[in-house]
Every structure is written in C-alpha cells, then in structure tokens.
Design a protein around this motif. Structure first.
Motif, short mmCIF file in Angstrom:
data_model
loop_
_atom_site.label_atom_id
_atom_site.label_comp_id
_atom_site.label_asym_id
_atom_site.label_seq_id
_atom_site.Cartn_x
_atom_site.Cartn_y
_atom_site.Cartn_z
N PHE A 95 0.61 -1.60 0.39
CA PHE A 95 -0.32 -0.18 0.44
C PHE A 95 0.99 1.28 -0.37
CE2 PHE A 95 -2.08 3.09 3.12
CZ PHE A 95 -3.17 3.82 2.19
N PHE A 96 2.03 1.04 1.01
CA PHE A 96 2.97 2.39 0.93
C PHE A 96 3.62 2.29 0.03
CE2 PHE A 96 1.71 2.69 5.37
CZ PHE A 96 2.01 4.25 5.94
N GLY A 150 1.17 3.63 -2.58
CA GLY A 150 1.09 5.52 -2.82
C GLY A 150 1.45 6.00 -2.43
N VAL A 151 3.20 6.05 -2.03
CA VAL A 151 4.09 7.23 -1.87
C VAL A 151 4.94 7.19 -3.26
CG1 VAL A 151 5.91 7.61 -0.81
CG2 VAL A 151 4.46 6.98 0.67
N TRP A 152 5.68 5.63 -3.76
CA TRP A 152 6.45 5.34 -4.45
C TRP A 152 5.40 5.91 -6.33
CZ3 TRP A 152 7.35 3.88 0.25
CH2 TRP A 152 8.29 4.66 0.57
N ARG A 205 -1.88 7.38 -8.34
CA ARG A 205 -1.48 6.36 -7.21
C ARG A 205 -2.55 6.54 -5.78
NH1 ARG A 205 1.72 10.88 -6.01
NH2 ARG A 205 2.13 11.56 -4.28
N ILE A 206 -2.59 7.12 -5.32
CA ILE A 206 -3.61 7.36 -4.02
C ILE A 206 -4.90 6.63 -4.45
CG2 ILE A 206 -5.10 8.38 -2.65
CD1 ILE A 206 -3.07 11.14 -2.96
N VAL A 250 -3.22 7.84 3.75
CA VAL A 250 -2.99 8.42 3.01
C VAL A 250 -3.42 10.24 2.82
CG1 VAL A 250 -4.09 9.44 0.69
CG2 VAL A 250 -3.92 6.89 1.45
N PHE A 253 0.76 10.43 4.33
CA PHE A 253 2.26 10.55 3.19
C PHE A 253 2.54 10.75 2.22
CE2 PHE A 253 2.62 7.83 7.42
CZ PHE A 253 3.75 8.48 7.54
N PHE A 254 0.57 10.57 1.11
CA PHE A 254 0.50 10.43 -0.28
C PHE A 254 0.56 12.11 -0.57
CE2 PHE A 254 -0.68 6.04 -0.23
CZ PHE A 254 0.15 5.38 0.44
#
Lengths: 533, 515
Positions: free
Chosen positions: A153-154, A157-159, A164-165, B457, B460-461
C-alpha cells in the motif's frame, strides 16, 4: 548447520525484519541514504542464499512438511506459530527470495525520495510474503496475508505514478474485504473442529486437514460451500480472477517498478496458492461442485484479459492485463483436478513470476530513460537499443509460451490437464473439457497477437520520435539484473524435471484429496511429465 | 448468619479493602482539589499527585487480583475479573489522559487543579461502575462519572463549541440517566432486589413480568447512550468534536469502557437464561435483549462506519469510529449473553474487556497525536491539516498510522486480536442471527479501512502546500506514545498472558450473598 536447518523458515521470515530495523537504524544514525540500497541488497541476497538450504535433503515430518516448526503462540485461542514447507510452497518461497534482490537492484536509481522508508517497506514485504507461503496455522497465515498489504500500500501510494492514491486505496480495500470474510470462515472452522472433537478448537492446518480427510470433521454441505466461498473470494480477489481483477491494472500501472515486479511475481501467487492449499484440501466436494464457475471465469479472464491488453496504449497496463490472462490459465489448470493440470498450474505460477516480472523490469528500464510508457511514443527502438530489444523479445516469447521457453511447459501441461479432466463432465452430448480447453487455447493465440503487436510497434520500423534517437542501451547493472531471469526462462523451458519432481508429491496429494480414489485421471505410473515428447 | 434474626439485623458487611482502589482515587481527587485551592496553578504538582494516586490505586487493585470472585458490602461490591479488567482500563485511560493533557493545559491555560480533580472523580465513578454489583452502586458510579465529564467537556469556557458540547452532553446525558434510573426502579419492582445476583435469582419468577421487559428496555436505552450505541448515538460526534481533545479521548475510551462494564454485568449476569424453575418471562427477556442488542449492534456498526467515511474532521471521524467500535464490542457482549457454559461466558466477558483495553490503548495513542498536532482552541483537526506531514514528522505520522491500522484491525496489532476475540464467542453460539452480526462486523471493518487509511493517505501520499513546523514532542506525550505503541504491538503479538489473566477464575460461579 543444524541450527539453520532447524529454524530455517523462521530465519527466512525474521531476517528481512532484522534487515529493515538495521536499515532504519543505519539511516537514522548515519544519514547516508546512498548506503541503504546496498544494505537492503545484502540482506535480500543473504536471505536468498539461506533459502537455498530449502533444497537440501530433509526428511519430511509425519504431516508431509519439511522444516516444520510448531511453537505455541496464544494459548487462549489455541493458535500456534506453525510453519513448514512442502512441494507446493517450496518453489514459491524460493521465487520470493529470488525476485527480491532483483526488485531491489531494479530501483537502484529510480527512487527519488524517501529512500529509508522505501527499503524498509521492501524488506518488511519480503518477510510477510515468505510468511504467507510457509504458515501452517490459519490465523498466522491470515496475519501474514494481511500484513503483506501494508508495505505494498505504501509502495504504491508514496512512490507510485499519477493515480497512486486511488490505486493504492483500491488495492487495499479490495484485498482487505476478501480476506476479512476469510477470517470469519477461519474462526468458523475453529468451532467446527471444537464441536466435532468435543474439545478445544484449532487453527492448525495439518490437524484440520487430517481430521477432514479422516472424516472426523463432518461439515454439512451447505456450510461447506459457504466456507468454501469465503475462502475462495479472498483468494480470487488476490489472483485476480475475472470479475475481481479491476484493482490489478491500476495497482500495476501506478506502482513503482519494484512494486510491479513483486506484485506480479509473488503477491498474485498468494491467491492461487491459497486456493490450492486451503480450498481444495478443506472443501474437496465444494471445489469439484463449483469448479465449472472457476473454469468459466478463468476462460473469460483469459480471453477478456487478452482482448483488453490488445488495445492498451500503455505498455505497463498491457503487461498488467496479460497478467489477468496468465493467471486465468493458472486457475484453469488448478481446477482441472488432474495431476498434469495442477502441476502445470504450479509451474505456470513460477513462469508468470519470472516472465511477467522480467517484462515489468524491462518496461521500467524504458520508463527510466524516457519517462513515458505510451506505445505511440516509441518505435524503432531496436535500432538504438539492440540488446534491450533482443532481451525484450525473448521475454515476450517466454510470456507467449514459445517451446523451449518456460511459458510453454506450463501452458502445455495445463492444456493436457484440462483436456483429460473429468471435472466438467459430459452433458448434452458435449464433452465440456474439450470445449474449455479449446477456448482457452485461443487465448494463447491472442497472447501472441497483443504481445507481438506491441513489440512490433515499439521496437521495429524506423525511429520516428527524435527523442528516442539518443537512448542508451542496457547498462551492466541492468543486464546483470535481467540475466538470471533469462537463464531461468530457458532452463525451466528445457529442463522442467527438477521443479516438477519436487512439487509432485504435494500436488498429487491435493489432487487425490479432491478427486478421491475414484478420480480416474491419476496416472500413477507417469513420473515427472516432460514437456517435449 | 445461621438464624433469620441475625441475618436481618446483621451489620453491613464492611470491607474497606474491597473498595480501597476506588477510595484511593477519590482521596487523591480531594487532595488535588485542596492543594490547588491553597497553592494554585501548580500544574506539574497536581499532575504528579494524580499520577501517584492512580499508581497506588493500580497497585492495590492488582494485589487484589486473586482470580477468585469475592462479594462484599452485602453484595454491592463484587471483586471478579470483570471488575479487575475494566478497572485497569479505567486507571490506564485516566493516567494516559493526564499525560496527554499536559501539553494542552499549557497551550490553553486551563485551571489544571480543577481538571485533575474532576478526572480523579470521574475515574472513581468508572471504577465503581466496574466493581458495583448492585444497581444503586452502578448508578452512583455512572452519575459521578457523568457529572465530572459534563464539566470537563465545557472546560474551554470561552469557546462556543466547547460550551455547545458540554450543554448537549449534559441535557442528553441527564435524559439518559433518567431512563436508566427508571429502568432500575422497574427491575426492582419486578424482582424485589437491586442486587445483580438477587435479580438473577428472582428472574425466573418475577412479580410483574411486564415490568421486567420495560425495565430491561429502559436500561438498554440508558446504557446504550453511554456506550454510544445506535440509535442513541446522535450526541457523540458533536460532543466529541467540541470537547477539548484530551477530554474527548477520555470520553471515547473511559466512559465507554465503564459503561460496558455495568452494561455487561446487568445484562449478562443479571438477565441470564435457563434459570432453574424459570417462568417464560426470564427466557423471553433473555431472547428479547439478545435480539434487540444484535439488531442495534448491526445498526451501530453500519451507521458508525458509513458516517465516518464522509467526515472531514479527524475528531469527528474518531467519534464515528468509536461508535463503530462500540458495535464490535457489542458482538462479544452478545456472545457472552448466549454462552452456554459459565466458562464460555467468562471467556466472552474477558474478550470484551480485552477489546476495550486494546481499543483504549490504540485510541489514546491516536488522540495524543491529535492533541499534539492541534493548535489553540483545538483547531487543526481537519483532514487537510494533516496533508503531507508524513515525512516531515515521520515519528508522529508512522505512529498515528500504526494506531489507524490497529483500529482497522490489521494483524500483528492489538486491534486484530481484540476483534478476533470478540467475534469468536458470537460465532461459537452457531446462531444464525449472531453469524449475520459477525458478517456485518466484518463488512464494517472492510468499510472502515477507507477512512482509517484516508488519514494515512493524506499524511504520506499528499504533498503539503503550506508551511508546517513539526511540533516538538514533549516528554509526557512521548511517554504515552511509547506505552501505547508497545501496547499495540505487544497485545498484537503476545496477548496470551493478558487474556489468561482476564478470563481465568479459580472458583467458577460467583457466590450469591443476599441480605
């Protein structure tokens, strides 16, 4: 040595966790983000080397598992830390430890921000994935199954990419929904066992399976089918089986390269592994009864995945949809309930991990150079990147299933298995196994169409886009990354025997469990089937 | 006490030892109040006195934990695992609330002495709700708790929202208390006793069966209000949002746990099924409350989870999530109600207690961070205020994420063990209605992934567009965070000992001692 052999699986699970903590500590103390990828690489490589001990000879315990370890964990609910491998999980564990260093190196220059967290999540993910394949306690299995969601998930979501979200949340919720229903079924099994045994319940896979096989744990047909579906739904979403596949293209497209590789190579296998390990063994009758649904959905997935892949403008999305089709083949082979089909399915899981993993890597290389994945942006790439083009074509062939490459062995076995299967039976004068095999067979043709058409548009012809003129061919790092995968594609295509031999006993046991003694399709005299006769 | 005469005129069964933990907390409250009136504005001193008082109380409480149920004060106080486990939750909640409040007290400049004294009295009330085995004692405890929390909700006197919160809570709370008291009166009318054991003994043959049913319904309303059960939950979001954040934490965790303690004792132990020589009334009552609670538990989980999705304020989201969690705890509650053996019943009660413990730890940690990140007047509690802070303040953000995942019930965290334990007794009953309740709970958990993840979310996102300075983590909040993080992971991995402690009894059935 003895220590390693006795605690091998625990070491495999804990080493990445230790690596994650070490990496985190290193990052906090030294603040050298450059070192982190090296550290992560070292830990994943060590883990791979340690995992090779799995291939050493060992005597199986009475339950048929190797390297078994059973320690009480929470006595109040009678759950144990019970781990072990058999032929079914052995190769999947090795696939995981093998693909991890590759995934790490694939991100060598691609991670632009938040290095520490990235590598920590990669290592935690490895630990959770290995945990899924080796746990023999349902609650522990569930725990790892869910725990593998968070790092992914991370990672997405982050990279991840643009959406992505959305993709990350969709991935998480789809999978979590399915697995929560499985949790209810797991607890229900616990009580069914408690009632049948007039004592404490258990989450232990070996005990449950043995009790069911011995007929000591009678489950009413209706209950069994509800429980079957609770498990099957969780795994079908993970596979993903049509129509639960919608999270996959999104997740793949937006995940960073390492994420896509791991997702394709390992995470999807949790679904097929779970079906074989739990659904078939616990609910053989329901598995047979509902096989036609799975076969139908698998075939729809094969054709649908191929057709949708054909029209994708984005290479990565195309590969993602090809995954849907390939996993359809795996499901088809499994639900044929023949030794060939199921062995082929297991083999195809490994093939898919290697070929599709390689495709995602290759797409990633191209993306790092051009920051686009649109097919129309390319053309004539083989003129500027000949080595890359060669490797890409070989990988494509492996994915399509060209003889002498790994994909062929798996698909061929699956087709034979389905053809000889008795699970669909004859009705209305039609032998539906033949029909299913024939329709699925067209999927191979479709696969050739979409893959080759993509290859043609990307690699051949003249360089139309001036931006592509200066592209550099593969670096030594990238070559080193893809070489082991290429080697395996060829090796597994030419000499599948060692792989199939190891998994045979476990697969046949499951097959016999489902089909009972009257299966009729078990050909005991046949040793490990060879691909080319 | 072998003659009738002795029995009727026997002295009250005084046993100070049995209520020592409660007494210590009350005395601490009085000391804090007195100290504050002579030496005002000594925040740190009153904090220290309160914490020491709680620690001493906890020490005596644990030293009394023998596992053998003991009844004293003529059956008014019962010392059993139910009391022990919920009292521990109460003490823990208060201690954490005091630590969380330190940063807030400084920021808002509220009179700390009063606040600490009120917290002590509220704790005293909560502990009596857990230990009281008599409707009167429970009501006393409940009112002590409620009145203290009404005042605390309005502590930010100059803030309209805080006033609104206090007023709403007060009016609706008094209303609910009235229902509760009326219900108790009717139960007394039907059974001739206010003692739980007495009620349970007489329930097979009540004076007026109808009174029993009406009384039971009113008790459900009264307790349902306190635990924020749908449809008695409407006060929750407004009150939680408006109240000062540490007080919200206290209400969401402490009040709820205490109310569950009494609720459990009255219904599970007071209204059992299958009493010897029972008339239809007892069974009918049992069946009715099980069905009613099952339906309300489903509604609670559905409304709580669905409404939480659309919230834009973190405190409101946590308020709705606390409603949903009341629903999950009710699943275990109903499981305890339908348990077939006393052992299974005790295990189910222990499961609810364990659930409240895990919920308390997780939520207190989350509220600690929300308090720390909030600004004066508790602004900065919108979701957008958390945009992109993930990598700017990784410690806080990852810790908060851990709490969110634990609230969701991710394996390896306390929340997961809690959920497994409360779902278990409900499935054990093999009752179709309860199975549906568990499935609704599971689907609710899946829905909850959305809003818990949403916080992760945004942290972090998303990228932050405005400036943001990571707050310094003061020692008090750090202490809470360390304890809660360890708790979340410890209960997720090694919950064995705690569950054992909560459920093991050396002497199974509780001694009945009625005047």
């Amino acid at each position: 040595m003895d220590f390693i052999n006795e605690n091998l699986l625990t070491i495999l699970i804990l080493l990445p966790v230790f690596g994650a903590l070490f990496t985190l500590g290193h990052a906090i103390y030294w603040k050298h983000e450059r070192d982190l990828k090296w550290l992560t690489l070292i830990f994943t490589v060590i883990n791979f080397l340690v995992s090779l001990f799995l291939l050493g000879s060992q005597t199986a315990s009475s339950s048929g598992f190797f390297f078994e370890k059973n320690i009480p964990w929470i006595k109040a609910i009678n759950t144990n830390y019970h781990v072990g491998v058999d032929g079914l999980s052995l190769w999947l564990v090795l696939l995981t430890t093998f693909i991890m260093p590759i995934a790490v190196v694939s991100t060598w220059n691609a991670v632009e921000k938040r290095h520490t967290a990235f590598y920590v999540f990669l290592l935690l993910l490895e630990s959770a994935m290995i945990g899924v394949f080796v746990s023999l306690d349902l609650l522990v299995f569930y725990l790892f199954f869910e725990a593998s969601l968070v790092p992914m998930f991370f990672l997405i979501g982050v990279w991840g990419g643009e959406n992505r979200i959305y993709s990350a949340v969709k991935f998480f919720i789809f999978t979590a929904l399915g697995s929560l229903l499985m949790l209810v079924a797991i607890i229900a099994l616990y009580y069914l066992y408690a009632t049948a045994m007039q004592g404490a319940g258990t989450f232990d896979y070996v005990l449950l399976a043995a009790a069911m096989k011995a007929g000591k744990l009678p489950i009413a047909a209706q209950t069994a089918s509800i429980l079957f579906w609770a498990f099957a739904l969780a795994f079908s979403i993970k596979v993903p089986l049509f129509p639960f596949h919608t999270w996959l293209p999104d997740a793949h497209t937006d995940a960073p390269t390492a994420g896509s590789v791991i997702l394709a190579a390992v995470l999807l296998k949790m679904g097929t592994y779970g079906l074989m390990r739990f659904n078939f063994v616990f609910f053989p009758d329901a598995s047979r009864d509902y096989a036609f649904i799975f076969i139908t959905l698998a075939i729809i997935g094969i054709i649908y995945g191929a057709l949708v892949a054909m029209v994708q403008p984005d290479i990565k999305r195309l590969v993602a949809y090809s995954s849907v089709a390939h996993m359809g083949f795996v499901i088809l082979g499994m639900f044929s309930f023949t030794e060939y089909g199921m062995q082929g399915a297991l083999y195809q899981m490994l093939n898919h991990g290697i070929s599709t993993g390689a495709l995602f890597l290759l797409v990633g290389f191209l993306y790092e150079r051009r920051h686009t994945r649109q097919i129309t942006d390319f053309g004539g790439i083989s003129n500027v990147m000949p080595i890359y083009a060669t490797i890409f074509v070989i990988t494509t062939m492996s994915s399509i299933g060209l003889p002498f490459l790994n994909g062929f062995v798996g698909e061929f076995l699956i087709m034979i298995g389905m053809w000889n299967s008795t699970v669909l039976g004859i009705s209305g004068g039609t032998n539906w196994n033949y029909v299913a095999t024939m329709i699925a067979g067209t999927g191979v043709i479709f696969a050739a169409v979409y893959m080759l058409w993509m290859v043609q548009r990307v690699f051949f012809g003249k360089v139309t886009n001036p931006k592509n003129k200066g592209l550099k061919d593969l670096s030594w790092r990238e070559l080193g990354l893809i070489a082991p995968l290429l080697f395996l594609m060829v090796y597994m295509g030419v000499y599948p025997k060692p792989f199939l031999e190891r998994s045979r006993a476990a697969v046949v046991a499951i097959q016999e469990r489902v089909m009972g003694q009257a299966g009729g399709t078990v050909e005991k005299s046949v040793t490990a089937p060879k691909a080319k006769n | 006490m072998n003659t009738l005469l002795l029995q009727t005129i026997s002295n009250p069964d005084v046993n100070i030892r049995a209520i020592l933990p409660e007494t210590i907390v009350a005395v601490t409250g009085i000391i804090v109040m007195l100290y504050d009136s002579f030496v005002p504005k000594q925040r740190n001193v009153t904090t220290a006195i309160s914490l020491i008082g709680l620690a001493i109380s906890a020490f005596f409480l644990i030293s009394m934990w023998t596992g053998t149920p003991q009844v004293s004060w003529n059956g008014m106080i019962t010392n059993d695992n139910l009391r022990m486990s919920f009292s521990i939750v109460a003490l823990l909640t208060t201690a954490a609330t005091i630590l969380i409040s330190a940063v807030w007290i400084e920021r808002e400049n509220v009179p700390a002495g009063e606040y600490h004294a009120l917290l002590m009295f509220a704790t005293f009330g909560m502990m009596f709700m857990a230990s009281g085995s008599d409707l009167v004692i429970m009501f006393l405890g409940l009112e002590t708790l409620s009145i203290a929390t009404y005042v605390m909700a309005g502590l930010r006197k100059s803030d309209l929202k805080s006033n609104e919160s206090a007023m709403k809570y007060f009016i609706l709370g008094s209303f609910a208390s009235a229902f509760l008291l009326y219900g108790m009166a009717l139960i007394y009318g039907a059974t001739g006793s206010t003692n739980i054991a007495g009620i349970a003994a007489k329930i097979g043959d009540p004076n007026f069966p109808a009174l029993l049913l009406i009384g039971g319904a009113m008790l459900i309303i009264g307790f349902g209000f306190k635990v924020a059960m749908v449809p008695f939950h409407v006060w929750t979001p407004d009150v939680y949002e408006g109240a000062p954040t540490p007080v919200t934490a206290f209400m969401a965790v402490g009040s709820k746990a205490a109310a569950f303690a009494s609720f459990l004792r009255v219904f599970v132990l007071g209204f059992p099924v299958g009493v010897a020589g029972s008339s239809l009334a007892a069974d009918y009552l049992h069946e009715s409350w099980i069905t009613a609670l099952a339906v309300m538990a489903m509604l609670t989980m559905i409304v709580g989870n669905v409404a939480a999705i659309v919230q834009n304020n973190v405190k409101r989201m946590l308020a709705y999530s606390s409603i949903a969690h009341a629903g999950y705890a009710l699943v275990g509650f109903i499981g305890a109600g339908v348990a077939k053996t006393p052992e299974a019943r005790d295990a189910a009660i222990a499961a609810v207690a364990f659930y409240m413990l895990t919920y308390a730890i997780t939520n207190l940690g989350a509220f600690a961070i929300v308090t720390l990140l909030g600004q004066k007047n508790d602004r900065r509690t919108e979701f957008e205020d958390y945009n992109g802070i993930g990598f700017k303040s990784p410690v806080l953000a990852f810790t908060l994420s851990l709490f969110m995942l634990s609230l969701f019930g991710l394996p390896l965290t306390a929340g997961f063990m809690g959920k497994v334990l409360v779902f278990r007794p409900a499935l054990e009953a093999a009752n179709p209605l309860l199975t549906i309740v568990v499935i609704v709970a599971v689907l609710g958990s899946a829905i909850s992934a959305y809003y818990y993840l949403r916080l992760v979310v945004v942290m972090f996102f998303r990228e932050r567009t405005t400036d943001w300075l990571a707050p310094k983590i003061p020692a008090t909040v750090a202490a809470v965070l360390i304890i809660t993080v360890i708790g979340v992971l410890y209960f997720g991995l090694f919950s064995n000992d705690v569950i054992d402690k909560f459920s093991k009894t050396t002497a199974p059935a509780q001694a009945v001692q009625i005047k």
